[in-house]
Design a protein around this motif. Sequence first.
Motif, PDB file in Angstrom:
ATOM      1  N   GLU A  23      31.618  47.608  65.398  1.00 42.18           N
ATOM      2  CA  GLU A  23      32.087  46.904  66.598  1.00 42.18           C
ATOM      3  C   GLU A  23      33.518  46.389  66.413  1.00 42.18           C
ATOM      4  N   ARG A  24      34.356  47.228  65.805  1.00 40.32           N
ATOM      5  CA  ARG A  24      35.775  46.903  65.663  1.00 40.32           C
ATOM      6  C   ARG A  24      36.551  48.182  65.370  1.00 40.32           C
ATOM      7  N   THR A  25      37.871  48.091  65.485  1.00 45.24           N
ATOM      8  CA  THR A  25      38.700  49.252  65.203  1.00 45.24           C
ATOM      9  C   THR A  25      39.024  49.342  63.711  1.00 45.24           C
ATOM     10  N   VAL A  26      39.168  50.577  63.238  1.00 43.93           N
ATOM     11  CA  VAL A  26      39.464  50.860  61.834  1.00 43.93           C
ATOM     12  C   VAL A  26      40.607  51.875  61.798  1.00 43.93           C
ATOM     13  N   SER A  27      41.556  51.669  60.904  1.00 40.38           N
ATOM     14  CA  SER A  27      42.612  52.652  60.699  1.00 40.38           C
ATOM     15  C   SER A  27      42.021  53.914  60.084  1.00 40.38           C
ATOM     16  N   PHE A  28      42.572  55.077  60.444  1.00 42.83           N
ATOM     17  CA  PHE A  28      42.117  56.315  59.804  1.00 42.83           C
ATOM     18  C   PHE A  28      43.303  57.196  59.443  1.00 42.83           C
ATOM     19  N   LYS A  29      43.034  58.091  58.476  1.00 48.35           N
ATOM     20  CA  LYS A  29      44.004  59.104  58.085  1.00 48.35           C
ATOM     21  C   LYS A  29      43.294  60.438  57.986  1.00 48.35           C
ATOM     22  N   LEU A  30      43.850  61.455  58.620  1.00 51.89           N
ATOM     23  CA  LEU A  30      43.248  62.785  58.603  1.00 51.89           C
ATOM     24  C   LEU A  30      43.557  63.498  57.297  1.00 51.89           C
ATOM     25  N   GLU A  31      42.540  64.070  56.688  1.00 48.18           N
ATOM     26  CA  GLU A  31      42.722  64.898  55.506  1.00 48.18           C
ATOM     27  C   GLU A  31      43.040  66.337  55.926  1.00 48.18           C
ATOM     28  N   ASP A  32      43.470  67.158  54.957  1.00 49.08           N
ATOM     29  CA  ASP A  32      43.911  68.522  55.267  1.00 49.08           C
ATOM     30  C   ASP A  32      42.791  69.384  55.840  1.00 49.08           C
ATOM     31  N   GLU A  33      41.534  69.010  55.574  1.00 45.09           N
ATOM     32  CA  GLU A  33      40.395  69.810  56.040  1.00 45.09           C
ATOM     33  C   GLU A  33      40.220  69.782  57.553  1.00 45.09           C
ATOM     34  N   VAL A  34      40.841  68.820  58.228  1.00 43.30           N
ATOM     35  CA  VAL A  34      40.662  68.673  59.671  1.00 43.30           C
ATOM     36  C   VAL A  34      41.481  69.740  60.396  1.00 43.30           C
ATOM     37  N   ALA A  35      40.789  70.639  61.130  1.00 42.29           N
ATOM     38  CA  ALA A  35      41.440  71.744  61.832  1.00 42.29           C
ATOM     39  C   ALA A  35      42.107  71.258  63.118  1.00 42.29           C
ATOM     40  N   SER A  36      43.001  72.092  63.670  1.00 38.97           N
ATOM     41  CA  SER A  36      43.746  71.715  64.878  1.00 38.97           C
ATOM     42  C   SER A  36      42.818  71.478  66.065  1.00 38.97           C
ATOM     43  N   ALA A  37      41.733  72.257  66.164  1.00 43.54           N
ATOM     44  CA  ALA A  37      40.784  72.050  67.273  1.00 43.54           C
ATOM     45  C   ALA A  37      40.126  70.676  67.169  1.00 43.54           C
ATOM     46  N   GLN A  38      39.872  70.224  65.935  1.00 36.45           N
ATOM     47  CA  GLN A  38      39.283  68.898  65.743  1.00 36.45           C
ATOM     48  C   GLN A  38      40.288  67.798  66.092  1.00 36.45           C
ATOM     49  N   LYS A  39      41.568  68.044  65.836  1.00 32.57           N
ATOM     50  CA  LYS A  39      42.608  67.078  66.203  1.00 32.57           C
ATOM     51  C   LYS A  39      42.674  66.919  67.720  1.00 32.57           C
ATOM     52  N   GLN A  40      42.429  68.004  68.445  1.00 38.16           N
ATOM     53  CA  GLN A  40      42.418  67.923  69.909  1.00 38.16           C
ATOM     54  C   GLN A  40      41.273  67.040  70.400  1.00 38.16           C
ATOM     55  N   LEU A  41      40.171  67.018  69.648  1.00 39.72           N
ATOM     56  CA  LEU A  41      39.065  66.125  69.990  1.00 39.72           C
ATOM     57  C   LEU A  41      39.487  64.663  69.890  1.00 39.72           C
ATOM     58  N   LEU A  42      40.359  64.353  68.938  1.00 42.49           N
ATOM     59  CA  LEU A  42      40.847  62.985  68.801  1.00 42.49           C
ATOM     60  C   LEU A  42      41.641  62.568  70.039  1.00 42.49           C
ATOM     61  N   THR A  43      42.502  63.477  70.505  1.00 42.25           N
ATOM     62  CA  THR A  43      43.283  63.200  71.717  1.00 42.25           C
ATOM     63  C   THR A  43      42.363  63.066  72.931  1.00 42.25           C
ATOM     64  N   TRP A  44      41.374  63.962  73.020  1.00 46.12           N
ATOM     65  CA  TRP A  44      40.389  63.905  74.113  1.00 46.12           C
ATOM     66  C   TRP A  44      39.658  62.563  74.105  1.00 46.12           C
ATOM     67  N   SER A  45      39.245  62.121  72.919  1.00 49.55           N
ATOM     68  CA  SER A  45      38.522  60.864  72.792  1.00 49.55           C
ATOM     69  C   SER A  45      39.372  59.688  73.265  1.00 49.55           C
ATOM     70  N   MET A  46      40.637  59.658  72.855  1.00 48.33           N
ATOM     71  CA  MET A  46      41.507  58.547  73.223  1.00 48.33           C
ATOM     72  C   MET A  46      41.729  58.495  74.728  1.00 48.33           C
ATOM     73  N   HIS A  47      41.998  59.642  75.350  1.00 45.24           N
ATOM     74  CA  HIS A  47      42.263  59.656  76.785  1.00 45.24           C
ATOM     75  C   HIS A  47      41.029  59.259  77.597  1.00 45.24           C
ATOM     76  N   HIS A  48      39.877  59.763  77.198  1.00 45.87           N
ATOM     77  CA  HIS A  48      38.657  59.435  77.951  1.00 45.87           C
ATOM     78  C   HIS A  48      38.268  57.970  77.750  1.00 45.87           C
ATOM     79  N   ALA A  49      38.497  57.448  76.565  1.00 50.31           N
ATOM     80  CA  ALA A  49      38.190  56.035  76.325  1.00 50.31           C
ATOM     81  C   ALA A  49      39.095  55.139  77.161  1.00 50.31           C
ATOM     82  N   GLN A  50      40.375  55.515  77.285  1.00 50.86           N
ATOM     83  CA  GLN A  50      41.317  54.734  78.079  1.00 50.86           C
ATOM     84  C   GLN A  50      40.955  54.755  79.564  1.00 50.86           C
TER      85      GLN A  50
END
Length: 275
Positions: free
Chosen positions: A214-241
């Motif tokens: 129930e709080r925000t946490v800083s994160f850092k993406l490791e090299d294993e995270v593919a570009s399609a998964q990075k797009q999910l992060l953007t999708w999540s932020m926009h929909h949450a806003q």
Amino acid sequence: MASPKIIKFKISYHHGDANDGRLDMYDASVSLQGFAKALSITTHALLNEGEVKKHGNKVSGAKIYIHPSRKGSFEELIAIAVEHPIATSIGTSIVANVFYDLLKWTWSKTLELDYSPETPHVKRLDGRIEPFIGEMEEALEIPLEQAHKPIKQCEDMTIVIKRQQVGNVIRLDAQTLKSVSIRTNPNLETGIVGNVTRYNILSPFGRFYDDELERTVSFKLEDEVASAQKQLLTWSMHHAQNGNGGKIKLNVKRVTSAKGVLKRYLVYKVESVES
């Protein structure tokens, strides 16, 4: 050529051998190297629109000097010479205040101390979509851990950055040492549910609201995270806003301080909640 703007302050060591005006040579050299790196990272970010320079070597737009210690104490005199055009772009009358505000905010966050930015310049950095402070924290952890080196040998020792005619800006002690003694849990945790609150695809850093914590946490993406998964992060932020949830799942390792405080998630995989 116009003269640079000079920002002067002291790094003072107290208790232990410092009371006799001396320090172990190796401990002192490691500590000053840590301060040199941390000050370079902080000054470069101030003068270069929040750019985080990880290696903390030379500063673009300024030089950092050390002056002879005052006789009878263990105190280093530091002067930062900010090039005139850059000082003017910030405001020559306020550049020192902005520097101390940025130093106190970024170092306090890294040392798990409570402080919020006070100047408009630093507040703008705090408000950026890409989480500047998360990247700064990671960049400062090792240099500030090095700066504590004499405290590792004498827990009673304190190290203080003192601003002329104002007083203490930041204080290092045995408790702040624990805040920069960092450990990564080797166990991979799966299915951490929440949504992204800040993220810029050009940076591996962001912030994530963890539903369980129930709080925000800083994160850092490791090299294993593919570009399609990075797009999910953007999708999540926009929909949450937009109030539409934007829930995703993360596979992570936890980075914690010696106090047990969660510093950030290292993200190895991003999935939609439905997958």
